[in-house]
Scaffold this active site. Sequence first.
Site, PDB file in Angstrom:
ATOM      1  N   ARG A  41       4.233  -1.618  23.480  1.00 16.88           N
ATOM      2  CA  ARG A  41       4.700  -0.757  24.687  1.00 16.88           C
ATOM      3  C   ARG A  41       6.239  -1.261  24.766  1.00 16.88           C
ATOM      4  NH1 ARG A  41      -0.055  -0.653  28.957  1.00 16.88           N
ATOM      5  NH2 ARG A  41      -0.647  -2.586  28.066  1.00 16.88           N
ATOM      6  N   SER A  90       2.512 -11.548  21.330  1.00 13.69           N
ATOM      7  CA  SER A  90       1.147 -12.002  21.338  1.00 13.69           C
ATOM      8  C   SER A  90       0.685 -12.521  20.150  1.00 13.69           C
ATOM      9  CB  SER A  90       0.216 -10.983  21.870  1.00 13.69           C
ATOM     10  OG  SER A  90       0.905 -10.168  22.824  1.00 13.69           O
ATOM     11  N   ASP A 107       0.981 -13.079  25.474  1.00 12.51           N
ATOM     12  CA  ASP A 107       0.179 -12.150  26.421  1.00 12.51           C
ATOM     13  C   ASP A 107      -0.446 -12.660  27.468  1.00 12.51           C
ATOM     14  OD1 ASP A 107      -1.442 -12.747  24.746  1.00 12.51           O
ATOM     15  OD2 ASP A 107      -2.042 -10.743  24.098  1.00 12.51           O
TER      16      ASP A 107
HETATM   17  C1  BG6 Z   1      -2.678  -5.405  27.437  1.00 11.99           C
HETATM   18  C2  BG6 Z   1      -1.331  -6.265  27.422  1.00 11.99           C
HETATM   19  O1  BG6 Z   1      -2.952  -4.776  28.635  1.00 11.99           O
HETATM   20  O2  BG6 Z   1      -3.563  -6.005  26.898  1.00 11.99           O
HETATM   21  C3  BG6 Z   1      -1.191  -6.833  26.383  1.00 11.99           C
HETATM   22  O3  BG6 Z   1      -0.226  -5.770  28.104  1.00 11.99           O
HETATM   23  C4  BG6 Z   1      -2.266  -7.652  25.656  1.00 11.99           C
HETATM   24  O4  BG6 Z   1       0.027  -7.793  26.227  1.00 11.99           O
HETATM   25  C5  BG6 Z   1      -3.388  -6.628  25.734  1.00 11.99           C
HETATM   26  O5  BG6 Z   1      -1.954  -8.073  24.479  1.00 11.99           O
HETATM   27  C6  BG6 Z   1      -4.544  -7.336  25.088  1.00 11.99           C
HETATM   28  O6  BG6 Z   1      -5.738  -6.569  24.974  1.00 11.99           O
HETATM   29  P1  BG6 Z   1      -6.033  -5.383  23.656  1.00 11.99           P
HETATM   30  O7  BG6 Z   1      -7.271  -4.975  23.897  1.00 11.99           O
HETATM   31  O8  BG6 Z   1      -4.886  -4.390  23.926  1.00 11.99           O
HETATM   32  O9  BG6 Z   1      -5.805  -6.249  22.440  1.00 11.99           O
HETATM   33  C1  GLC Z   2      -4.328 -13.851  19.253  1.00 10.41           C
HETATM   34  C2  GLC Z   2      -2.991 -14.212  19.146  1.00 10.41           C
HETATM   35  C3  GLC Z   2      -2.482 -14.845  20.593  1.00 10.41           C
HETATM   36  C4  GLC Z   2      -2.966 -13.675  21.362  1.00 10.41           C
HETATM   37  C5  GLC Z   2      -4.268 -13.386  21.443  1.00 10.41           C
HETATM   38  C6  GLC Z   2      -4.575 -11.969  22.453  1.00 10.41           C
HETATM   39  O1  GLC Z   2      -5.083 -14.789  19.373  1.00 10.41           O
HETATM   40  O2  GLC Z   2      -2.853 -15.364  18.219  1.00 10.41           O
HETATM   41  O3  GLC Z   2      -1.192 -15.243  20.848  1.00 10.41           O
HETATM   42  O4  GLC Z   2      -2.744 -14.215  22.948  1.00 10.41           O
HETATM   43  O5  GLC Z   2      -4.541 -12.833  20.189  1.00 10.41           O
HETATM   44  O6  GLC Z   2      -3.893 -11.101  22.139  1.00 10.41           O
END
Ligand code: BG6
Ligand code: GLC
Length: 967
Positions: free
Chosen positions: A591, A652, A706
Amino acid sequence: MWELHPSALGLNDGPFAIVGHSCALYPRLPGRDSDRGTPQSLSAVDTCSWDAEGRPPGSLQLGAQDRGPSCTPVQRALLALTPTLEKLQEVKGRVLEALEQGLSQRSGGRSTMRMLPTFICSTPDGTESGDVLVAELCQSHVRVLWVTLTGDGNQSPQLMYHVFEMPEDIPQGSGEALFDFIAQCVKSFLEEIGNPQHRLPLGFIFPFSCRQTGLDKAELISWSKGFRCTDVEGKDVVQLLQAAISKQELCHVDVVALLNDTVGTMMTCSTREKPCEIALVVDSGTNCCFMAESHLLEMAEVTSGRMCINSEWGCLGDDGALDDMLTPYDHRVDQESSNPGERRFEKLVGSLYLGEIVRHAILMLASEQALFIGKNISILATKAVLTTQQVLEIMDNEDGMAKAQGILEALGLQPSERDCCRVQQLCRAVVSRAAAFSATGLAAVLSHMCRSRQLERLVVNVGVDGGLYHTSTRFGEILRSVVGLLAPECAANLMPSADVSGLGAAMVTAVALRMVAQRNKVERLLAPLRLSRADLQRVQALMRQEMERGLDRERNAESSLRMLPTYVCHTPDGTERGKFLALDLGGTNFRVLVVHVAEDNIDIINEIYVIPTAIMQGTGEALFNHIMECIMDFQMKQGLMGEVLPLGFTFSFPCQQLGLDKAVLLNWTKGFSASGCVGQDVVQMLREAAQRKQHMALKVVAVVNDTVGTMMACGYHDPKCEIGLIVGTGTNTCYMEERAKVGTMDGDEGRMCINMEWGAFGDNGCLDDFFTSFDRLVDEKSINAGKQKFEKLISGMYLGEIVRQILLALVEEQVLFCGKSSHKLQNKDIFQTKFLSTIETPGLALVQVQGILSNLELDASYEDSALVREVCQTVSLRAAHLCAAGMAAVVEKMRESRGLEQLTVTVGVDGTLYKMHPHFSQNLQQMLQELAPRCNVTFLQSEDGSGKGAALVAAVACRGDDPSSPQ
Ligand code: BG6
Ligand code: GLC
């Protein structure tokens, strides 16, 4: 109009005949015709009242020749006991209505026909083998059987059995005494046969109305047939029996299945070549079961195929639907019964009541001076002086009259020949009516089956059992002929089931045994995935140990937890202001956002961009070029091209941060593997990409994980939010640690947010004991084998794949999809984690599970769908519990680091799995409470994603008041 001659039904000598045009079934009228044995004149019928209580004949249609003077009380009684075919048609309609209402969930259980699922979806297939015990509760005895099946098509089962008479007070005594008695019977029987010690599955034949939720879970709805033991209604009778058996120290006996007697009958009559799909029992009580179309079984959540439904039709009429069929004798029998107002149909048909109906008929007629004139009839006021067995004997064509004489004399009634003759006719009328009503019920079931199977003609085998059917040929004849008249579209082949050998019970138990064998396989396979409290406490302790090591400068390298400092030292305090760009990379969606932090609200505009797998797994340059293109596209669309906004970057993946805007990628996780990035500062890579794109207006001020972004975003609303948790594609946690405890950094003052990177927990082997063969397969086939082991047990990227591996193993074990997999199911990642969320949705009919499976080219039966659901539940529950164990270690560490007795803290949480799965969050929170009772933990779901948190970190950085910021 029907044109039938009595001889067509073989009823010439009986009380029933078929009348020329109307096809009324009526009794041979006594009195005027001395020539017993031929169809009598009907001249008396038309003017007499049809109903003994004086109601008009209604549907009785008679020819002109039948008109005549009014009839005698005995004639009236006989007529009242003789429903016309039209009336029976009407009753059939009511039964059908009750039946269909009973099947429908929407009726909210209002139907008198309960239509109880039995969880029997298959009949014996001949492969059943092994020893089984059967305990059968009967009206006055308990039968215990031992059956050895050899798997040879069940042609030659070996059987032993013993019948134990039940003390008379047991059916009215305590539930405990009843079950103790049954358990004692089992014990004595086992002692008689030499005390075998191997595990013995036991099938329990329990002929009462139970609400089953599984083959071995059955709650007694209500007693009937004179039983009313205390403390059993509303309880699981399987558990009660199992408890009683344990009291007898028979630990090797497991009650594996509970079955209604009708199901036993159906199974006895069923062979592989000639399956029997309906069973009718007309014994002391009456009931019927049949194989219903699964898609109609709303209350059982069944999908394909058929399931045996126990209709519990004995309760028909409890809503008044049969009131117009009831005679004054029926009312009296009902009033004197142990359950007045209940089981009205059963009281018209069951042998427990027929003798009583006749007794009341005689009694009332005698008091009207129509029978036993001038005799002392007081004996007839005594309940049960006339048994159904005697009624059947009196009916007999050959020596019925002599029997009547003997029986009535024994009662001291001094019968005349005329009395005997009339009593015989009453007996015949009562039994014939029972047969006609049974036929009516059966016709309704048949018509329903024909209709629901969309057949023009249904040909079906019907197992029939019970003393009435076996003892009285007349009963069978009437049953057959009336069924033929009421359901002409069906050809029902009535098969008598003389279950003297107990084979039916054995077959039922054998099927249960086969199911148990399958269950054992399933249990064996799933057992390693079911973690005990002790297991979770071990995980918690290991997590804690790894956290301590990860924070220790000397031992950091030994730990699988990196415990990365983030340079974020405060959660938001509400004074943050400004307009920021934010990037959110690493979850399901990439995003780009613009975040406007004002005094009283935060305004966010964001756009989702796709990162194709080829780019995720291509070169770093291409990846960052792509990111820049997305940023530029976004800025263009939002009219932000000219502005230089500070940028917060949620990235992340595990990074060693050297400052708030400097983060060296340690390794890729989840689906990413872009080359040339590991060991590089990702902010620098982004800046270089900006240069390549000649985009000079990029000012990256902060890069956050994240988890951190989520903690900050939630912290803006709740100052107690000092933990960030992600359970999405990956999983991870960050939390605010006392700086004094962070041995890997200098400085003792205040706190710093630590990105645990807990997804890697176990990468040093410390979790290997918890890794199942399925987890190992998933790990081996991943792009980062041996890495992110905790994540691979918990997060959305892997759960579907774990389920797929388990399904393949279950197919291999022949317990799923008939041992046949599909090509599609062979494909990695084809079973998506979102399927778990759907499949586990409460109230979701299994037909929808079947839909998901059929998209995978899998033809799932009801049991298959239920098993797939169980696998999903097991896998997601383990994930939630492991997550709870990890979180318990975190909150306990925080509590101890802060020297608190009790910690109150909020976890900001995000991730598709957490948000979308129907039970994950609850399972996690419940277990966390158990594992960390001294911490009050609240979970706050992040609504706007972690980009908002990244912007808040950027805001702090821009304010220049972050002491740790290298700005
Ligand atoms: C989102 C966050 O809502 O959730 C992200 O904005 C995060 O930063 C993500 O990595 C994690 O959930 P998913 O299911 O999208 O991996
Ligand atoms: C993976 C990444 C970590 C992140 C998590 C959730 O474990 O290594 O940095 O926070 O996924 O997205």
